[in-house]
Enzyme design. Structure first.
Site, PDB file in Angstrom:
ATOM      1  NE  ARG A  64      -3.623  -0.343   2.344  1.00 57.03           N
ATOM      2  CZ  ARG A  64      -4.775  -0.453   1.679  1.00 57.03           C
ATOM      3  NH1 ARG A  64      -5.310   0.603   1.099  1.00 57.03           N
ATOM      4  NH2 ARG A  64      -5.395  -1.609   1.607  1.00 57.03           N
ATOM      5  CG  ASP A 139     -12.187   2.677  -2.734  1.00 60.62           C
ATOM      6  OD1 ASP A 139     -12.739   1.648  -3.147  1.00 60.62           O
ATOM      7  OD2 ASP A 139     -12.755   3.505  -2.008  1.00 60.62           O
ATOM      8  CB  CYS A 199     -13.615  19.537   6.916  1.00 61.65           C
ATOM      9  SG  CYS A 199     -11.837  19.823   7.002  1.00 61.65           S
ATOM     10  CB  CYS A 219     -14.548   7.897  11.472  1.00 64.91           C
ATOM     11  SG  CYS A 219     -15.272   8.373   9.899  1.00 64.91           S
ATOM     12  CE  LYS A 228     -16.169  -7.751   8.929  1.00 64.96           C
ATOM     13  NZ  LYS A 228     -15.310  -8.939   8.625  1.00 64.96           N
ATOM     14  CB  CYS A 253     -15.544  21.160   1.549  1.00 62.35           C
ATOM     15  SG  CYS A 253     -14.090  21.766   0.649  1.00 62.35           S
TER      16      CYS A 253
END
Length: 377
Positions: A64, A139, A199, A219, A228, A253
């Site tokens: 990654r 993604d 933001c 978040c 889960k 934004c």
């Protein structure tokens, strides 16, 4: 890539024209090794635990961190964006507490499916014209497309960590084509947030430990989509009626005012997903859930997790008429649903919940559900 400079110019012009015809709104190119800072930044984020229980991020850390670690032959990366700016401000839905607020990106077909086919077609054209090898990524792959989009000049990563574009605000789906061809690159886009922190300040759970840093453990988008288990108690009231994702930091934004002018390529949301009633959503059985969300990213979380989210919304609705809907879910086969139903019922009708508590606890075999009966709202 072999060929003259004129051939390269013609190829790029053809690729850009084809990308536009395919519905891409943004196009840029960066060197595959344009962001040597990414491995260290990713390692720091993982070390801080900001990925919560998304272990796949840690498991793919080495690949990654760099496109060349993912594919050693990569020389260039073409990054593309599709505008999905919603027609209305998503924040307006948060005032309508008996409807479910679904994140703007999830109100249409799964964007992975929408973009991947287009990327393959464009990559095929590049391979045909240049003879170079190509690979396409959305993604779901271990590719950090947002910083690469910044390097390719599409925009900059804002303080909310999402890509911000001058013409499209915070509303771009991103995809990438890695290629062994060495293509002319675009200049990276400078960061243009300035002193603005809207933001950061709007986040209902303070999920940003610092500008440009996101802690998934706080978040709401993470908890409603990736998590889960039961929604942690401290995040249930802040969740409000957000039943899939959270658009607050994107929607506020200031750069979005330009996105509203870019209507030609906007992906229209399905009307039935714009402001669905919580009372209807909580009644969805597995077949109904699959039918309603066919082709949608929401389908991936499954009916139980979705109804869990809806019940949290019901508990936050303030509508006592929905208490019966919560009570009817106390015998659901899923502990996730039963637990969320208890919380919702206790919020809307605490006396009825207390009357049911002792009898229900005596029959309940799941420890997490009994913990809900014992817990507080």
């Amino acid at each position: 890539m072999a060929g003259t400079a004129d051939q390269t110019v013609r190829l790029l012009a053809e690729l850009q024209a084809r990308a536009k015809a395919l519905g891409f709104d943004a196009f840029g190119i960066a060197r595959a090794d344009a962001r040597p800072d990414l491995p260290a930044k990713l390692h720091h984020a993982l070390a801080q635990g900001w990925h919560a229980d998304m272990e796949w991020m840690a498991e793919t850390e080495e690949r990654r961190g760099s496109p060349t670690a993912l594919w050693s032959e990569a020389k260039s990366v073409i990054v593309l964006g599709v505008n999905y700016a919603p027609a209305e401000n998503p924040l307006d839905l948060l005032e309508q507490r008996t409807v479910g607020a679904i994140s703007a990106y999830a109100r249409n077909r799964d964007y992975h499916d929408l973009i991947k086919g287009r990327l393959k077609e464009l990559a095929g054209l590049l391979a045909q014209r240049s003879g170079a090898d190509v690979k396409v990524f959305v993604d779901t792959a271990p590719l950090m497309e947002k910083p690469l989009a910044e390097a390719a000049g599409l925009g900059w990563q804002g303080k909310h960590s999402v890509l911000v574009s001058r013409p499209f605000g915070s509303w771009l789906f991103l995809g990438a084509i890695l290629t062994s061809a060495e293509l002319p690159i675009n200049a990276p886009h400078p960061e243009n947030c300035g002193s603005c922190r809207k933001c950061l300040d709007i986040c209902p759970t303070d999920a940003f430990p610092a500008p440009f840093r996101l802690d998934a453990r706080k978040c709401l988008a993470y908890y409603s989509v990736e998590h889960k288990g039961p929604i942690p108690r401290e995040f249930r009231r802040p969740m409000g009626n957000r039943i899939y994702g959270c658009d607050d930091c994107l929607a506020v934004c200031p750069w979005n005012k330009f996105a509203a002018q870019s209507r030609e390529a906007r992906l229209r949301s399905r009307p039935e997903l714009e402001s669905p009633a919580l009372a209807d959503l909580v009644d969805l059985d597995d077949a109904g859930f699959r039918a309603l969300f066919s082709g949608s990213p929401i389908k991936r979380i499954g009916q139980a997790r979705f109804v869990r989210n809806v019940l949290i919304g019901i508990g936050n609705s303030g509508d006592e008429a929905l208490a019966l809907k919560a009570e009817q879910r106390l015998d659901n086969a899923s502990p996730l649903v039963r637990g969320a139903a208890i919380w919702a019922l206790r919020r809307l009708d605490p006396e009825r919940a207390e009357a049911l508590r002792l009898d229900r606890m005596g029959r309940e075999r799941d420890s997490s559900v009994n913990a809900e009966w014992d817990g507080t709202v």
